[in-house]
Write a protein that holds these residues in place. Structure first.
Motif, mmCIF file in Angstrom:
data_model
loop_
_atom_site.group_PDB
_atom_site.id
_atom_site.type_symbol
_atom_site.label_atom_id
_atom_site.label_comp_id
_atom_site.label_asym_id
_atom_site.label_seq_id
_atom_site.Cartn_x
_atom_site.Cartn_y
_atom_site.Cartn_z
ATOM 1 N N PRO A 197 -4.455 5.476 -5.566
ATOM 2 C CA PRO A 197 -5.905 5.521 -5.348
ATOM 3 C C PRO A 197 -6.286 4.604 -4.188
ATOM 4 O O PRO A 197 -5.673 3.559 -3.967
ATOM 5 C CB PRO A 197 -6.469 4.983 -6.662
ATOM 6 C CG PRO A 197 -5.407 5.236 -7.678
ATOM 7 C CD PRO A 197 -4.109 5.085 -6.931
ATOM 8 N N GLY A 198 -7.284 5.031 -3.445
ATOM 9 C CA GLY A 198 -7.741 4.260 -2.291
ATOM 10 C C GLY A 198 -7.591 5.081 -1.029
ATOM 11 O O GLY A 198 -7.577 6.300 -1.056
ATOM 12 N N LEU A 199 -7.445 4.421 0.090
ATOM 13 C CA LEU A 199 -7.352 5.084 1.383
ATOM 14 C C LEU A 199 -6.074 5.897 1.491
ATOM 15 O O LEU A 199 -4.975 5.375 1.304
ATOM 16 C CB LEU A 199 -7.402 4.028 2.501
ATOM 17 C CG LEU A 199 -7.327 4.564 3.917
ATOM 18 C CD1 LEU A 199 -8.554 5.406 4.243
ATOM 19 C CD2 LEU A 199 -7.200 3.419 4.900
ATOM 20 N N ASN A 200 -6.224 7.177 1.778
ATOM 21 C CA ASN A 200 -5.067 8.048 1.996
ATOM 22 C C ASN A 200 -4.770 8.155 3.479
ATOM 23 O O ASN A 200 -3.671 7.900 3.923
ATOM 24 C CB ASN A 200 -5.327 9.438 1.418
ATOM 25 C CG ASN A 200 -4.205 10.405 1.717
ATOM 26 O OD1 ASN A 200 -4.156 10.971 2.799
ATOM 27 N ND2 ASN A 200 -3.301 10.579 0.775
ATOM 28 N N HIS A 201 -5.772 8.566 4.248
ATOM 29 C CA HIS A 201 -5.569 8.613 5.691
ATOM 30 C C HIS A 201 -6.893 8.651 6.432
ATOM 31 O O HIS A 201 -7.929 8.951 5.863
ATOM 32 C CB HIS A 201 -4.648 9.761 6.100
ATOM 33 C CG HIS A 201 -5.264 11.119 6.177
ATOM 34 N ND1 HIS A 201 -5.471 11.925 5.090
ATOM 35 C CD2 HIS A 201 -5.686 11.828 7.239
ATOM 36 C CE1 HIS A 201 -5.985 13.071 5.476
ATOM 37 N NE2 HIS A 201 -6.128 13.030 6.782
ATOM 38 N N LEU A 202 -6.809 8.294 7.717
ATOM 39 C CA LEU A 202 -7.952 8.353 8.621
ATOM 40 C C LEU A 202 -7.692 9.464 9.623
ATOM 41 O O LEU A 202 -6.561 9.629 10.079
ATOM 42 C CB LEU A 202 -8.105 7.032 9.381
ATOM 43 C CG LEU A 202 -8.368 5.790 8.550
ATOM 44 C CD1 LEU A 202 -8.264 4.544 9.425
ATOM 45 C CD2 LEU A 202 -9.744 5.879 7.916
ATOM 46 N N ALA A 203 -8.730 10.207 9.977
ATOM 47 C CA ALA A 203 -8.581 11.282 10.947
ATOM 48 C C ALA A 203 -9.587 11.086 12.074
ATOM 49 O O ALA A 203 -10.745 10.755 11.834
ATOM 50 C CB ALA A 203 -8.816 12.630 10.268
ATOM 51 N N HIS A 223 0.844 -1.195 0.000
ATOM 52 C CA HIS A 223 0.000 0.000 0.000
ATOM 53 C C HIS A 223 0.879 1.246 0.000
ATOM 54 O O HIS A 223 1.939 1.275 0.605
ATOM 55 C CB HIS A 223 -0.891 0.010 1.240
ATOM 56 C CG HIS A 223 -1.684 1.267 1.377
ATOM 57 N ND1 HIS A 223 -2.822 1.499 0.658
ATOM 58 C CD2 HIS A 223 -1.485 2.380 2.127
ATOM 59 C CE1 HIS A 223 -3.303 2.689 0.951
ATOM 60 N NE2 HIS A 223 -2.505 3.245 1.853
ATOM 61 N N HIS A 224 0.420 2.255 -0.686
ATOM 62 C CA HIS A 224 1.044 3.574 -0.585
ATOM 63 C C HIS A 224 -0.083 4.591 -0.555
ATOM 64 O O HIS A 224 -0.968 4.559 -1.408
ATOM 65 C CB HIS A 224 1.985 3.856 -1.759
ATOM 66 C CG HIS A 224 2.839 5.061 -1.514
ATOM 67 N ND1 HIS A 224 2.352 6.343 -1.569
ATOM 68 C CD2 HIS A 224 4.141 5.165 -1.171
ATOM 69 C CE1 HIS A 224 3.306 7.196 -1.285
ATOM 70 N NE2 HIS A 224 4.413 6.503 -1.031
ATOM 71 N N ARG A 225 -0.063 5.486 0.427
ATOM 72 C CA ARG A 225 -1.192 6.398 0.599
ATOM 73 C C ARG A 225 -1.382 7.374 -0.554
ATOM 74 O O ARG A 225 -2.410 8.037 -0.646
ATOM 75 C CB ARG A 225 -1.080 7.130 1.938
ATOM 76 C CG ARG A 225 0.067 8.061 2.065
ATOM 77 C CD ARG A 225 0.071 8.699 3.464
ATOM 78 N NE ARG A 225 1.266 9.458 3.674
ATOM 79 C CZ ARG A 225 2.382 8.983 4.219
ATOM 80 N NH1 ARG A 225 2.419 7.740 4.632
ATOM 81 N NH2 ARG A 225 3.436 9.750 4.364
ATOM 82 N N CYS A 226 -0.424 7.488 -1.464
ATOM 83 C CA CYS A 226 -0.584 8.378 -2.616
ATOM 84 C C CYS A 226 -1.223 7.680 -3.819
ATOM 85 O O CYS A 226 -1.533 8.332 -4.810
ATOM 86 C CB CYS A 226 0.760 8.982 -3.003
ATOM 87 S SG CYS A 226 1.368 10.128 -1.754
ATOM 88 N N PHE A 230 -0.915 3.435 5.752
ATOM 89 C CA PHE A 230 -1.789 4.584 5.559
ATOM 90 C C PHE A 230 -1.609 5.520 6.748
ATOM 91 O O PHE A 230 -1.206 5.121 7.826
ATOM 92 C CB PHE A 230 -3.256 4.189 5.364
ATOM 93 C CG PHE A 230 -3.825 3.332 6.453
ATOM 94 C CD1 PHE A 230 -4.330 3.887 7.611
ATOM 95 C CD2 PHE A 230 -3.852 1.953 6.315
ATOM 96 C CE1 PHE A 230 -4.833 3.091 8.615
ATOM 97 C CE2 PHE A 230 -4.369 1.159 7.309
ATOM 98 C CZ PHE A 230 -4.855 1.730 8.462
ATOM 99 N N LYS A 231 -1.873 6.788 6.516
ATOM 100 C CA LYS A 231 -1.657 7.818 7.536
ATOM 101 C C LYS A 231 -2.856 7.865 8.479
ATOM 102 O O LYS A 231 -4.002 7.810 8.044
ATOM 103 C CB LYS A 231 -1.453 9.169 6.859
ATOM 104 C CG LYS A 231 -1.227 10.314 7.811
ATOM 105 C CD LYS A 231 -0.809 11.604 7.122
ATOM 106 C CE LYS A 231 -1.628 11.993 5.944
ATOM 107 N NZ LYS A 231 -1.254 13.293 5.372
#
Length: 97
Positions: free
Chosen positions: A29-35, A24-27, A83-84
């Motif tokens: 397409p797909g999940l970038n980060h959870l806040a 996985h790489h957050r850049c 992912f972040k």
């Protein structure tokens, strides 16, 4: 890695070995980060210490605790799939949107 507080439970579980062919790489397409929002800056600081104790990779340490904004106290880290994850709390007296 799992955390719980006041009846809330959050757990990050890595994908099984057979499903990690393409990392996985957050850049991508797909999940970038959870806040998530914490109640207080002290909660964020306690989480940060727990992450450090567990050897979890922290992000934006050069800007801690204000990487999100000057009005928040936050910590950023990478989950097991890279992912972040962002956890922030408003600084007392600050108005947040």
């Amino acid at each position: 890695m799992c955390f719980s507080k006041d009846g809330h439970y959050l757990c990050f579980v890595p994908a099984p070995e057979g499903h990690r062919d393409v990392p996985h790489h957050r850049c991508r397409p797909g999940l970038n980060h959870l806040a998530f929002r914490a109640d207080t800056p002290a909660d964020v600081a306690a989480l940060r210490e727990a992450l450090i104790e567990q050897g979890i990779g922290l992000l934006y340490e050069d800007r801690y605790p204000h990487a999100s904004s000057p009005d928040t106290h936050g910590v950023f880290f990478e989950g097991p799939e890279r992912f972040k994850v962002e956890v922030v709390a408003p600084i007392s007296g600050a108005v947040s949107s």
